[in-house]
Design an enzyme around this catalytic site. Structure first.
Site, PDB file in Angstrom:
ATOM      1  N   ASP A 245       0.856  -1.190  -0.035  1.00 18.67           N
ATOM      2  CA  ASP A 245       0.000   0.033   0.158  1.00 18.67           C
ATOM      3  C   ASP A 245       1.004   1.186   0.033  1.00 18.67           C
ATOM      4  OD1 ASP A 245      -2.030  -1.478   0.090  1.00 18.67           O
ATOM      5  OD2 ASP A 245      -2.712  -1.250   1.981  1.00 18.67           O
ATOM      6  N   LYS A 267      -3.461   3.006  -2.249  1.00 23.01           N
ATOM      7  CA  LYS A 267      -5.021   3.769  -2.431  1.00 23.01           C
ATOM      8  C   LYS A 267      -4.435   5.227  -1.952  1.00 23.01           C
ATOM      9  CE  LYS A 267      -7.957   0.011  -1.840  1.00 23.01           C
ATOM     10  NZ  LYS A 267      -6.931  -0.803  -1.481  1.00 23.01           N
ATOM     11  N   MET A 380      -9.283   7.111   9.307  1.00 24.29           N
ATOM     12  CA  MET A 380      -9.819   8.104   8.343  1.00 24.29           C
ATOM     13  C   MET A 380     -10.769   8.972   8.661  1.00 24.29           C
ATOM     14  SD  MET A 380     -10.076   4.744   5.439  1.00 24.29           S
ATOM     15  CE  MET A 380     -10.314   3.183   6.751  1.00 24.29           C
TER      16      MET A 380
HETATM   17  N1  SAH Z   1      -4.662  -1.224   8.597  1.00 26.23           N
HETATM   18  C1  SAH Z   1      -4.186   0.073   8.946  1.00 26.23           C
HETATM   19  C2  SAH Z   1      -5.221   1.379   8.853  1.00 26.23           C
HETATM   20  C3  SAH Z   1      -5.712   1.538   7.375  1.00 26.23           C
HETATM   21  S1  SAH Z   1      -6.623   2.672   7.229  1.00 26.23           S
HETATM   22  C4  SAH Z   1      -3.941  -0.034  10.473  1.00 26.23           C
HETATM   23  O1  SAH Z   1      -4.001  -0.921  11.002  1.00 26.23           O
HETATM   24  O2  SAH Z   1      -3.421   0.788  10.863  1.00 26.23           O
HETATM   25  C5  SAH Z   1      -5.855   4.180   6.998  1.00 26.23           C
HETATM   26  C6  SAH Z   1      -5.875   4.868   8.094  1.00 26.23           C
HETATM   27  O3  SAH Z   1      -5.096   4.643   9.272  1.00 26.23           O
HETATM   28  C7  SAH Z   1      -5.500   6.625   7.909  1.00 26.23           C
HETATM   29  O4  SAH Z   1      -6.414   7.294   7.328  1.00 26.23           O
HETATM   30  C8  SAH Z   1      -5.342   6.933   9.246  1.00 26.23           C
HETATM   31  O5  SAH Z   1      -6.471   7.463   9.854  1.00 26.23           O
HETATM   32  C9  SAH Z   1      -4.739   5.686  10.010  1.00 26.23           C
HETATM   33  N2  SAH Z   1      -3.474   5.814   9.857  1.00 26.23           N
HETATM   34  C10 SAH Z   1      -2.671   4.872   9.352  1.00 26.23           C
HETATM   35  N3  SAH Z   1      -1.248   5.126   9.474  1.00 26.23           N
HETATM   36  C11 SAH Z   1      -1.148   5.867  10.474  1.00 26.23           C
HETATM   37  C12 SAH Z   1      -0.266   6.992  11.181  1.00 26.23           C
HETATM   38  N4  SAH Z   1       1.045   6.508  11.022  1.00 26.23           N
HETATM   39  N5  SAH Z   1      -0.533   8.025  11.849  1.00 26.23           N
HETATM   40  C13 SAH Z   1      -1.776   8.148  12.027  1.00 26.23           C
HETATM   41  N6  SAH Z   1      -2.699   7.668  11.542  1.00 26.23           N
HETATM   42  C14 SAH Z   1      -2.494   6.469  10.834  1.00 26.23           C
END
Ligand code: SAH
Length: 468
Positions: A245, A267, A380
């Site tokens: 991703d 995405k 998100m």
């Molecule tokens: N599978 C991922 C989430 C994917 S959805 C997980 O477990 O973290 C993507 C969302 O994750 C982003 O829009 C944000 O809200 C959050 N996210 C992912 N990485 C992040 C980071 N380093 N800091 C803050 N939010 C993060």
């Protein structure tokens, strides 16, 4: 890099050693092991040097003629003027010279080594910190035990047979990886060399069977490569192809096997992504070619990562898979912002929710999310801050409830904005928060004021407003 590292073939070539004491003796031993033809110049020499017929000894003071025919020279006397003379002659004649322990006079340096011939590890600090080099060597000595040499010799003996039965480079590489990581290496370590040989033969016989591809669904964590699990690291190092991703950091991708293909199926929030059905197709295509596919996702693959859908698809098509969990954004952002997601005094439970704006945000169970004494971590959610505020307040959560917005959690660019529920939209706008960001709602968010430890201090909305 100040010095060019190399391993020189000195077999049958003349090397001049000036000096006849214990230091010279150590260098000569190593040179003889490498098959060099040693000319030793010194008025006095140790007994060992004297008695060794492989060494040509001139009981003499050093003079420039001694350089005749030498490809390298080592000065190992305790007389600085002799050492300097050897260095000067070397420069004139374009012969590389090492003056033992004097890097300023040396045109080459001799590294510290861990000798597991044919595996040799050379360590150098460019003469800057010899003690550090020794320390590293000690660590490697214990890490790379004697069985590595035996293993290398075993493979050396089998090399042409292996090449003969596995003409394809990739097949050969996979074979070596299986051997080095698996049972053969274990048997060698346990000193069962015959068993190792049998196992090698068996593995080689089976290596040409068509290989079944597989998929490992790997959680890459929030960005900081230190937060990967050891299983994730191993999967990355064994991968033939990595479908990742956009959120996966370069730091993490850099740990993957160099020659693995990398395909970004990322995405972005604004679309332009590879559609999910295409990702499913790609997973199948690569696995069906017998490749080891790593499907690498930010955070944890099962938390808002559509990992479940991808596995369902693989199961339907009979492709074997594994899952390596990762540290999800809520857990990472909590930790790196100093926000314990649960806390005996403030929150008994935590909910992970996706607040992707659009229809899905309206289908959330807002009455449940608005309950007291719980933490809500919204993924998100940056675009939906107004809706989050309106619904939570509408269903009874106090407008004064603390909220933290954690942007780029765990990375060098991390920012934490603190506000109350009533203020989150304004705070998000004023701080110009962008994705990826995680919204944490609940009393625990306020703890960041005291418990922050990573990156810059959290910015409170009060201060943002005062500055505006
Ligand atoms: N599978 C991922 C989430 C994917 S959805 C997980 O477990 O973290 C993507 C969302 O994750 C982003 O829009 C944000 O809200 C959050 N996210 C992912 N990485 C992040 C980071 N380093 N800091 C803050 N939010 C993060």
């Amino acid at each position: 890099m100040r010095y060019f590292p190399l391993f020189a073939d000195l077999h049958g070539r003349r090397v001049l050693v000036v000096g006849g004491g214990a230091v010279a003796e150590r260098k000569v031993r190593l040179l003889l092991e490498a098959g060099a033809q040693v000319l030793l110049v010194a008025p006095e020499v140790t007994d060992w040097l004297q008695s060794n017929s492989a060494i040509e000894i001139r009981r003499d003071r050093f003079s420039a003629e001694h350089f005749a025919g030498a490809v390298l020279a080592i000065a190992a006397t305790d007389d600085p003027s002799v050492n300097a003379a050897v260095a000067a002659t070397g420069r004139e004649r374009n012969v590389l010279v090492n003056v033992v322990d004097v890097s300023e006079l040396s045109s080459f340096i001799v590294p510290a080594i861990v000798d597991r011939s044919p595996l040799v590890i050379a360590i150098s600090t460019g003469g800057v910190a010899p003690v550090l080099a020794r320390l590293v060597r000690e660590r490697l000595e214990s890490l790379v035990d004697g069985s590595f040499g035996q293993l290398a010799r075993l493979l050396e003996r089998w090399r042409s047979r292996i090449k003969g039965s596995l003409p394809d480079v990739n097949a050969r590489r996979r074979f070596y990886e299986t051997v080095l990581r698996g049972q053969v290496a274990t048997l060698v370590r346990n000193q069962d060399l015959q068993g190792a040989e049998r196992e090698l033969e068996r593995t080689l016989a089976g290596a040409n069977a068509p290989r079944r591809g597989s998929v490992v669904l790997v959680g890459a964590g929030p960005g900081d490569a230190g937060l990967l699990t050891l299983n994730a690291l191993r999967a990355l190092q064994e991968a033939d192809v990595i479908l990742h991703d956009r959120l996966v950091s370069d730091e993490v991708l850099n740990l993957a096997r160099r020659d693995a293909d990398r395909i970004c199926v990322g995405k972005s929030a604004r679309g332009h992504s590879v559609p999910q059905h295409r990702i499913h197709e790609l997973l199948l295509e690569h696995a069906r070619q017998g490749r080891r596919v790593v499907r690498l996702k930010g955070g944890d693959p099962f938390i808002f990562g559509r990992g479940g859908e991808e596995l369902e698809h693989l199961r339907q098509h009979g492709i074997p898979f594994e899952v390596v969990p990762g540290i999800t954004a809520a857990v990472a952002c909590g930790a790196y912002a100093g926000i314990p997601l649960t806390h005996r005094e403030h929150a008994q439970s935590v909910r992970f929710v996706t607040a992707h704006c659009g229809e899905s945000i309206d289908t959330l169970d807002w009455p449940a999310l608005a309950q007291e004494r719980q933490t809500v971590a919204l993924y998100m959610g940056v675009a939906g801050l107004a809706t989050i505020r309106d619904r939570l307040v509408q269903y009874g959560r106090a407008p004064s409830t603390p909220v933290a917005i954690v942007e780029n959690g765990s990375s060098a660019a991390q920012r934490v904005v603190l506000a109350t529920l009533a203020e989150i939209e304004d705070a998000g706008l004023a701080a110009a928060v962008t994705s990826p960001a995680l919204v944490i709602v609940g009393e625990v968010a306020a703890l960041a004021e005291q418990l922050h430890w990573f990156g810059s201090a959290p910015v409170a909305w009060r201060r943002l407003r005062a500055a505006a």
